[in-house]
Design an enzyme around this catalytic site. Structure first.
Site, mmCIF file in Angstrom:
data_model
loop_
_atom_site.group_PDB
_atom_site.id
_atom_site.type_symbol
_atom_site.label_atom_id
_atom_site.label_comp_id
_atom_site.label_asym_id
_atom_site.label_seq_id
_atom_site.Cartn_x
_atom_site.Cartn_y
_atom_site.Cartn_z
ATOM 1 N N ALA A 194 3.440 -0.375 11.699
ATOM 2 C CA ALA A 194 4.330 -1.411 11.153
ATOM 3 C C ALA A 194 5.289 -2.019 12.174
ATOM 4 O O ALA A 194 6.143 -2.823 11.804
ATOM 5 C CB ALA A 194 5.101 -0.912 9.942
ATOM 6 N N ALA A 195 5.155 -1.657 13.450
ATOM 7 C CA ALA A 195 6.006 -2.299 14.465
ATOM 8 C C ALA A 195 5.713 -3.804 14.478
ATOM 9 O O ALA A 195 6.618 -4.631 14.616
ATOM 10 C CB ALA A 195 5.743 -1.687 15.832
ATOM 11 N N GLY A 196 4.428 -4.147 14.316
ATOM 12 C CA GLY A 196 4.040 -5.567 14.265
ATOM 13 C C GLY A 196 4.635 -6.270 13.050
ATOM 14 O O GLY A 196 4.945 -7.462 13.103
ATOM 15 N N ASP A 197 4.811 -5.533 11.956
ATOM 16 C CA ASP A 197 5.414 -6.138 10.758
ATOM 17 C C ASP A 197 6.899 -6.432 10.997
ATOM 18 O O ASP A 197 7.406 -7.475 10.573
ATOM 19 C CB ASP A 197 5.237 -5.200 9.548
ATOM 20 C CG ASP A 197 3.770 -4.987 9.205
ATOM 21 O OD1 ASP A 197 2.975 -5.926 9.422
ATOM 22 O OD2 ASP A 197 3.404 -3.895 8.751
ATOM 23 N N ASN A 206 -2.115 -9.454 16.710
ATOM 24 C CA ASN A 206 -1.917 -8.522 17.825
ATOM 25 C C ASN A 206 -3.136 -8.652 18.738
ATOM 26 O O ASN A 206 -3.991 -9.528 18.520
ATOM 27 C CB ASN A 206 -1.657 -7.082 17.329
ATOM 28 C CG ASN A 206 -2.855 -6.482 16.613
ATOM 29 O OD1 ASN A 206 -3.983 -6.959 16.748
ATOM 30 N ND2 ASN A 206 -2.621 -5.445 15.836
ATOM 31 N N ASN A 239 0.839 -1.206 0.000
ATOM 32 C CA ASN A 239 0.000 0.000 0.000
ATOM 33 C C ASN A 239 0.864 1.243 0.000
ATOM 34 O O ASN A 239 2.056 1.183 0.313
ATOM 35 C CB ASN A 239 -0.856 0.062 1.282
ATOM 36 C CG ASN A 239 -1.801 -1.107 1.417
ATOM 37 O OD1 ASN A 239 -2.303 -1.618 0.422
ATOM 38 N ND2 ASN A 239 -2.041 -1.523 2.648
HETATM 39 O O1 RIB Z 1 0.998 -2.846 9.480
HETATM 40 C C1 RIB Z 1 1.031 -1.531 9.030
HETATM 41 C C2 RIB Z 1 0.465 -1.443 7.636
HETATM 42 O O2 RIB Z 1 -0.903 -1.754 7.670
HETATM 43 C C3 RIB Z 1 0.548 -0.079 7.000
HETATM 44 O O3 RIB Z 1 1.758 0.138 6.323
HETATM 45 C C4 RIB Z 1 -0.684 -0.045 6.113
HETATM 46 O O4 RIB Z 1 -0.406 0.033 4.754
HETATM 47 C C5 RIB Z 1 -1.487 -1.282 6.477
HETATM 48 O O5 RIB Z 1 -1.342 -2.274 5.550
#
Ligand code: RIB
Length: 308
Positions: free
Chosen positions: A251-254, A186, A13
């Site tokens: 995006a900390a979870g990512d 989460n 995104n």
């Molecule tokens: O996890 C964060 C992400 O969630 C953002 O970058 C947003 O694009 C959504 O997908």
């Protein structure tokens, strides 16, 4: 040995981010403090995190044939990610996320998937035979769920580790929970999946136990400032969070999920969760999604400083 060859199948995104003094309530307007555009999407974010943490990373997704799609491609290429499985949608624009980030770092996100709907069963079927060449496959829930299921099933057959990030929050069909190697919701996502509000270590234990009963093999609940909770059929433990002052939790979870996948099997589950906690904490210290993903050096330095 950590998992070095990583495939992420997921969303890409463009994040339209407004900083606000606080997240508005329904029906309320607040004045934004600043606005910025970032490359985001759970899938693409996890790919960038994996690459920065030292993995040979491949990203399978779909962007629009537009300026946002070009921006995403450019950034992922700059990060050294292999884009051979990234398609361009003929008609849909690149996915977007409208995000508000409050002063305390908390966020609120609305995602419009658009081109991400192009990650179809037919598209992922093209990579099924190649899954066995990866150490781990990461998936989230911002692409069609039938495609997620196909990849999980094929990876299971090929005996490849899968990590299913259960975001965004929604009811998740039991089949996906059964097929995934590790499920990483989460707190909000865990509640959507189990009906149990995760507000403490004890409620995290209850939600994780619920997912194990539903057939999950291993569960890691990301609890933000309260750390992370791990459960398998054999054991469970809670790992407290590192004490940091978050400026942007997007995006900390990512970062956490990618770090967990890379460190999985490198040592104990406890060590992998600690490593993931450190990556997640570092990701809260700068603005944006992909821009905030920490490098392997940064995580190792942080762990040394915190004596973990
Ligand atoms: O996890 C964060 C992400 O969630 C953002 O970058 C947003 O694009 C959504 O997908």
């Amino acid at each position: 040995m950590s998992n070095r060859r990583i495939l992420v199948v997921g969303s890409a995104n463009i994040d339209l981010v407004t900083r606000v003094p606080r997240i508005p309530k329904p029906g309320e307007s607040v004045i934004g403090l600043s606005f910025a555009t970032f490359t985001g999407g759970k899938g693409a974010n996890q790919a960038v995190a994996a690459a920065r943490l030292g993995a040979e990373t491949y990203f399978a997704g779909c962007v629009g044939d537009d300026a946002f799609g070009a921006m995403q491609r450019e950034n992922l290429t700059r990060e050294g990610i292999d884009l051979r499985y990234l398609a361009s949608h003929a008609t849909e624009p690149t996915g977007t996320a409208v995000i508000t980030v409050a002063d305390n770092g908390e966020n609120c996100i609305v995602v419009t998937p658009a081109a991400n709907t192009g990650v179809t069963v037919a598209e992922v079927a093209k990579i099924e035979d190649e899954l066995s060449s990866f150490d781990a496959v990461l998936l989230q829930l911002e692409i069609p769920l039938d495609a997620v299921e196909v990849v999980l099933a094929a990876a299971r057959k090929a005996n490849v580790l899968t990590v299913l990030d259960a975001g965004p929050a929604q009811h998740v069909h039991q089949r996906l929970i059964e097929l995934a190697g590790i499920v990483t919701p989460n707190e909000t996502e865990a509640e959507a999946m189990t009906g149990i509000a995760v507000i403490s270590v004890e409620t995290a234990r209850q939600a994780a136990a619920h997912l194990i009963e539903q057939g999950a093999r291993e569960v890691v609940i990301k609890m933000g400032g309260s750390g992370a909770f791990y459960m398998s059929v054999d054991e469970w433990f809670h790992v407290p969070a590192y004490d940091v002052s978050p400026m942007d939790t997007v995006a900390a979870g990512d970062a956490f999920t990618a770090a967990l996948a890379i460190q999985w099997n490198a040592g104990s589950a406890l060590e992998a969760v600690r490593y993931a906690n450190a990556a997640g904490a570092l990701a809260t210290l700068s603005a944006g999604a992909q821009t905030a993903m920490p490098t392997r050096d940064a995580v190792e330095r942080f762990l040394k400083e915190r004596k973990a």
